[in-house]
Write a protein that holds these residues in place. Structure first.
Motif, PDB file in Angstrom:
ATOM      1  N   UNK A 347       0.815  -1.212   0.000  1.00 11.32           N
ATOM      2  CA  UNK A 347       0.000   0.000   0.000  1.00 11.32           C
ATOM      3  C   UNK A 347       0.847   1.260   0.000  1.00 11.32           C
ATOM      4  N   UNK A 348       1.906   1.293   0.794  1.00  7.49           N
ATOM      5  CA  UNK A 348       2.746   2.492   0.877  1.00  7.49           C
ATOM      6  C   UNK A 348       3.461   2.752  -0.445  1.00  7.49           C
ATOM      7  N   UNK A 349       3.845   1.686  -1.149  1.00  6.69           N
ATOM      8  CA  UNK A 349       4.493   1.867  -2.452  1.00  6.69           C
ATOM      9  C   UNK A 349       3.518   2.473  -3.450  1.00  6.69           C
ATOM     10  N   UNK A 350       2.257   2.044  -3.410  1.00  3.79           N
ATOM     11  CA  UNK A 350       1.234   2.603  -4.299  1.00  3.79           C
ATOM     12  C   UNK A 350       0.979   4.068  -3.963  1.00  3.79           C
ATOM     13  N   UNK A 351       0.953   4.383  -2.672  1.00  7.38           N
ATOM     14  CA  UNK A 351       0.738   5.775  -2.270  1.00  7.38           C
ATOM     15  C   UNK A 351       1.860   6.686  -2.777  1.00  7.38           C
ATOM     16  N   UNK A 352       3.088   6.167  -2.793  1.00  9.02           N
ATOM     17  CA  UNK A 352       4.194   6.962  -3.318  1.00  9.02           C
ATOM     18  C   UNK A 352       4.072   7.139  -4.834  1.00  9.02           C
ATOM     19  N   UNK A 353       3.575   6.089  -5.519  1.00  8.43           N
ATOM     20  CA  UNK A 353       3.398   6.209  -6.964  1.00  8.43           C
ATOM     21  C   UNK A 353       2.255   7.173  -7.312  1.00  8.43           C
ATOM     22  N   UNK A 354       1.223   7.183  -6.475  1.00  7.81           N
ATOM     23  CA  UNK A 354       0.080   8.065  -6.713  1.00  7.81           C
ATOM     24  C   UNK A 354       0.461   9.523  -6.483  1.00  7.81           C
ATOM     25  N   UNK A 355       1.361   9.766  -5.561  1.00  9.55           N
ATOM     26  CA  UNK A 355       1.748  11.132  -5.235  1.00  9.55           C
ATOM     27  C   UNK A 355       2.289  11.842  -6.467  1.00  9.55           C
ATOM     28  N   UNK A 356       1.698  12.967  -6.805  1.00 13.14           N
ATOM     29  CA  UNK A 356       2.105  13.723  -7.977  1.00 13.14           C
ATOM     30  C   UNK A 356       1.290  13.397  -9.200  1.00 13.14           C
ATOM     31  N   UNK A 357       0.456  12.330  -9.121  1.00 14.11           N
ATOM     32  CA  UNK A 357      -0.417  11.975 -10.238  1.00 14.11           C
ATOM     33  C   UNK A 357      -1.862  12.247  -9.823  1.00 14.11           C
ATOM     34  N   UNK A 358      -2.561  13.043 -10.580  1.00 12.75           N
ATOM     35  CA  UNK A 358      -3.911  13.457 -10.198  1.00 12.75           C
ATOM     36  C   UNK A 358      -4.902  12.313 -10.285  1.00 12.75           C
ATOM     37  N   UNK A 359      -4.796  11.488 -11.295  1.00 13.31           N
ATOM     38  CA  UNK A 359      -5.790  10.435 -11.483  1.00 13.31           C
ATOM     39  C   UNK A 359      -5.163   9.040 -11.532  1.00 13.31           C
ATOM     40  N   UNK A 360      -4.342   8.815 -12.501  1.00 11.22           N
ATOM     41  CA  UNK A 360      -3.807   7.469 -12.711  1.00 11.22           C
ATOM     42  C   UNK A 360      -2.300   7.442 -12.519  1.00 11.22           C
ATOM     43  N   UNK A 361      -1.784   6.249 -12.368  1.00  9.63           N
ATOM     44  CA  UNK A 361      -0.337   6.051 -12.315  1.00  9.63           C
ATOM     45  C   UNK A 361      -0.013   4.758 -13.062  1.00  9.63           C
ATOM     46  N   UNK A 362       1.182   4.679 -13.541  1.00 15.88           N
ATOM     47  CA  UNK A 362       1.615   3.541 -14.338  1.00 15.88           C
ATOM     48  C   UNK A 362       2.212   2.461 -13.438  1.00 15.88           C
ATOM     49  N   UNK A 363       1.869   1.226 -13.733  1.00 15.92           N
ATOM     50  CA  UNK A 363       2.456   0.098 -13.009  1.00 15.92           C
ATOM     51  C   UNK A 363       3.954   0.046 -13.302  1.00 15.92           C
ATOM     52  N   UNK A 364       4.786  -0.127 -12.287  1.00 15.79           N
ATOM     53  CA  UNK A 364       6.239  -0.156 -12.527  1.00 15.79           C
ATOM     54  C   UNK A 364       6.716  -1.404 -13.274  1.00 15.79           C
ATOM     55  N   UNK A 365       5.813  -2.374 -13.519  1.00 14.21           N
ATOM     56  CA  UNK A 365       6.230  -3.617 -14.158  1.00 14.21           C
ATOM     57  C   UNK A 365       5.540  -3.883 -15.499  1.00 14.21           C
ATOM     58  N   UNK A 366       4.603  -3.037 -15.871  1.00 17.73           N
ATOM     59  CA  UNK A 366       3.952  -3.203 -17.160  1.00 17.73           C
ATOM     60  C   UNK A 366       3.411  -1.851 -17.619  1.00 17.73           C
ATOM     61  N   UNK A 367       2.982  -1.707 -18.882  1.00 18.29           N
ATOM     62  CA  UNK A 367       2.550  -0.400 -19.405  1.00 18.29           C
ATOM     63  C   UNK A 367       1.175   0.044 -18.905  1.00 18.29           C
ATOM     64  N   UNK A 368       0.400  -0.825 -18.258  1.00 21.40           N
ATOM     65  CA  UNK A 368      -0.961  -0.482 -17.888  1.00 21.40           C
ATOM     66  C   UNK A 368      -1.003   0.561 -16.783  1.00 21.40           C
ATOM     67  N   UNK A 369      -2.043   1.393 -16.815  1.00 22.53           N
ATOM     68  CA  UNK A 369      -2.245   2.427 -15.809  1.00 22.53           C
ATOM     69  C   UNK A 369      -3.477   2.095 -14.976  1.00 22.53           C
ATOM     70  N   UNK A 370      -3.487   2.591 -13.742  1.00 23.95           N
ATOM     71  CA  UNK A 370      -4.597   2.330 -12.833  1.00 23.95           C
ATOM     72  C   UNK A 370      -4.701   3.474 -11.843  1.00 23.95           C
ATOM     73  N   UNK A 371      -5.685   3.424 -10.980  1.00 21.83           N
ATOM     74  CA  UNK A 371      -5.860   4.420  -9.919  1.00 21.83           C
ATOM     75  C   UNK A 371      -5.819   3.716  -8.569  1.00 21.83           C
ATOM     76  N   UNK A 372      -5.591   4.481  -7.526  1.00 22.24           N
ATOM     77  CA  UNK A 372      -5.520   3.884  -6.189  1.00 22.24           C
ATOM     78  C   UNK A 372      -6.863   3.313  -5.767  1.00 22.24           C
ATOM     79  N   UNK A 373      -7.967   3.902  -6.262  1.00 22.84           N
ATOM     80  CA  UNK A 373      -9.300   3.406  -5.898  1.00 22.84           C
ATOM     81  C   UNK A 373      -9.568   2.033  -6.499  1.00 22.84           C
ATOM     82  N   UNK A 374      -8.900   1.717  -7.595  1.00 19.87           N
ATOM     83  CA  UNK A 374      -9.103   0.419  -8.242  1.00 19.87           C
ATOM     84  C   UNK A 374      -8.251  -0.688  -7.638  1.00 19.87           C
ATOM     85  N   UNK A 375      -7.337  -0.353  -6.790  1.00 18.98           N
ATOM     86  CA  UNK A 375      -6.475  -1.350  -6.142  1.00 18.98           C
ATOM     87  C   UNK A 375      -7.228  -1.999  -4.988  1.00 18.98           C
ATOM     88  N   UNK A 376      -7.121  -3.299  -4.891  1.00 16.87           N
ATOM     89  CA  UNK A 376      -7.820  -4.046  -3.858  1.00 16.87           C
ATOM     90  C   UNK A 376      -6.838  -4.779  -2.947  1.00 16.87           C
TER      91      UNK A 376
END
Length: 380
Positions: A347-376
Motif C-alpha cells: 500500500x505504501x508503495x502505491x501511495x508513493x506512486x500516486x503522489x504527484x499523479x492526479x488520477x492514474x499512475x503507471x504500473x512499474x512492471x507493465x505499461x498499464x495504468x490504474x488508480x488507487x481506488x481500483x487497487x484491492x
C-alpha cells in the motif's frame, strides 16, 4: 557465523591430539622397553648391577620422556586454547543482549506451560506446576489430554477398542474435515483379528465395520478382502506389508493429530515451537543488538526488525509477501494491494506512486495504468 572456519579449527585440534597420542605412546613404549631390558639384565647373577643402572640412567636421560611428553602436551594445550577462544568469539553466550522488554499476561503464560506438560503426558508435573503457580482454572486443561493419552497407551498395547470408541463418537467432526482415521483404525483391527484369531472372525468384523466406509475406501476394502485367502500365512503373502509395525506408529500419530485438532490445539506444543524458533533466531538477534549498540541506536523500540530472520521451513506457517518495489515485508498497516494489471505492491508503495499523479499512475512492471481506488487489498 562461518561454521566452515570452526570446523577447520576443530579438525586441526583433532589431528593435533591424534599426533600427540601417537608420539606419547611411542615415548612410553621406548621407556618401557629400556626398563624391561635393564630388569632382565639385573635378574642375571653375573651382571654388574651398578653398571646396568648407570647405563639405564644414561638412556633415560637421553630419551627424556617427561620433557618429550610435556612438550607434546603443551603444543596440544595451545591449540585447544586457540580453539576455545574462537568458539567464545563465534558463539556469544550472553543471550541477554537479545532480550526485549515486552508485556506478558502471567496467567496466560502459566496456562501455556501447564498445557505443554499435559500434552507431553507429564500430568504429575503439570499438576505440581498448577499448584505452585496457584492457577486452579488451568486444571480444566488436563482432562482432554488425559483421555487422549489413555487411548494412546491402549493403542500402543495393540488394543484399538478405546480409540475406535472415540473415533465413532467424533465421526461427524472427523468426516467434516475429511479424516480417514476411523477407517485406518478399523483396517488395523481387521488385520489384527485375521492374523491372531482367524478368517471367520475377520470376515464378521469386516461385515460389521466396513459398511460406512465403502463409498470412500472401496479399493482398500477389496485389498483387505483378498487377505482372507491367506489366513494363517499372511506374513508370506502379497499383503505382508499390512503387518508392518509402522502402521501402528502412523495411526498413533494420526490419532494424536486428530485429538489435538478437535481440542482446538496444534499438534506440536506452541511452547516448544516458540523456544525452537527462538533458538534459531537468537544468533541473528544477538548480532543485530551488538551492531545497533555500536551505532548507539536502540533496537528494542523498533516495530519491525531491519534484517530477515532465517528459520527452517517447519516454522513457516503462512505465506509472506515482500513488496517488489520497497523490498519490505507487508504488515497490517502496509498490506499487499492488487492492481488491475495483476501485479501486487504494498500500500505504501502505491501511495508513493500516486503522489504527484492526479488520477492514474503507471504500473512499474507493465505499461498499464490504474488508480488507487481500483487497487484491492488481498489476503494470504
Amino acid at each position: 557465523m562461518d561454521l566452515t572456519l570452526i570446523q577447520d579449527a576443530f579438525d586441526r585440534v583433532s589431528k593435533k591430539q591424534k599426533v600427540c597420542y601417537t608420539k606419547t605412546q611411542d615415548v612410553i613404549d621406548r621407556t618401557l622397553h629400556e626398563l624391561e631390558v635393564a630388569a632382565k639384565q639385573l635378574s642375571e647373577t653375573s651382571t654388574d648391577q651398578k653398571l646396568v643402572l648407570t647405563g639405564l640412567q644414561g638412556k633415560l636421560a637421553e630419551l627424556a620422556p617427561s620433557n618429550q611428553v610435556g612438550a607434546l602436551q603443551k603444543d596440544v594445550n595451545l591449540t585447544v586454547s586457540k580453539y576455545g577462544k574462537m568458539l567464545d568469539k563465534a558463539f556469544c553466550t550472553d543471550i541477554a543482549k537479545a532480550y526485549r522488554e515486552a508485556e506478558f499476561d502471567g496467567h496466560l503464560i502459566n496456562e501455556i506451560v501447564a498445557v505443554h506438560f499435559y500434552r507431553q503426558g507429564l500430568f504429575d508435573l503439570g499438576d505440581c506446576f498448577i499448584q505452585e503457580t496457584q492457577e486452579p482454572n488451568a486444571m480444566t486443561l488436563k482432562t482432554p489430554f488425559f483421555e487422549m493419552y489413555q487411548n494412546l497407551e491402549q493403542l500402543r498395547a495393540r488394543n484399538l477398542v478405546p480409540a475406535l470408541t472415540w473415533a465413532k463418537e467424533n465421526r461427524p467432526a472427523l468426516q467434516k474435515k475429511g479424516s480417514s482415521l476411523e477407517f485406518q483404525l478399523h483396517q488395523l483391527q481387521f488385520v489384527h483379528v485375521l492374523h491372531n484369531i482367524g478368517r471367520t472372525a475377520a470376515l464378521q468384523y469386516a461385515r460389521a465395520s466396513f459398511g460406512p466406509f465403502a463409498s470412500c475406501h472401496i479399493s482398500d476394502i477389496q485389498r483387505l478382502m483378498g487377505c482372507l485367502l491367506w489366513a494363517g500365512r499372511l506374513e508370506v503373502s502379497p499383503y505382508s506389508d499390512l503387518l508392518a509395525p509402522s502402521h501402528w506408529d502412523t495411526v498413533a500419530l494420526e490419532f494424536t493429530r486428530e485429538c489435538c485438532n478437535l481440542l482446538g490445539q496444534a499438534y506440536e506444543s506452541p511452547l516448544q515451537v516458540t523456544v525452537s524458533a527462538g533458538s534459531q533466531a537468537l544468533p541473528t538477534l544477538i548480532k543485530l543488538a551488538t551492531v545497533m549498540a555500536n551505532k548507539k541506536q536502540e533496537w528494542q523500540v523498533m516495530k519491525q526488525l531491519p534484517v530477515e530472520t532465517p528459520l527452517e521451513n517447519a516454522f513457516q506457517f503462512h505465506s509472506i509477501f515482500a513488496c517488489p518495489v520497497s523490498r519490505e515485508q507487508s504488515t497490517a498497516e502496509n498490506p499487499p494491494m492488487l492492481m488491475n494489471c495483476g501485479h501486487v505492491l504494498c500500500k505504501q508503495s502505491i501511495q508513493k506512486l500516486v503522489k504527484g499523479n492526479s488520477r492514474t499512475f503507471k504500473c512499474p512492471y507493465c505499461p498499464l495504468e490504474t488508480t488507487s481506488a481500483q487497487c484491492r487489498q488481498i489476503y494470504f
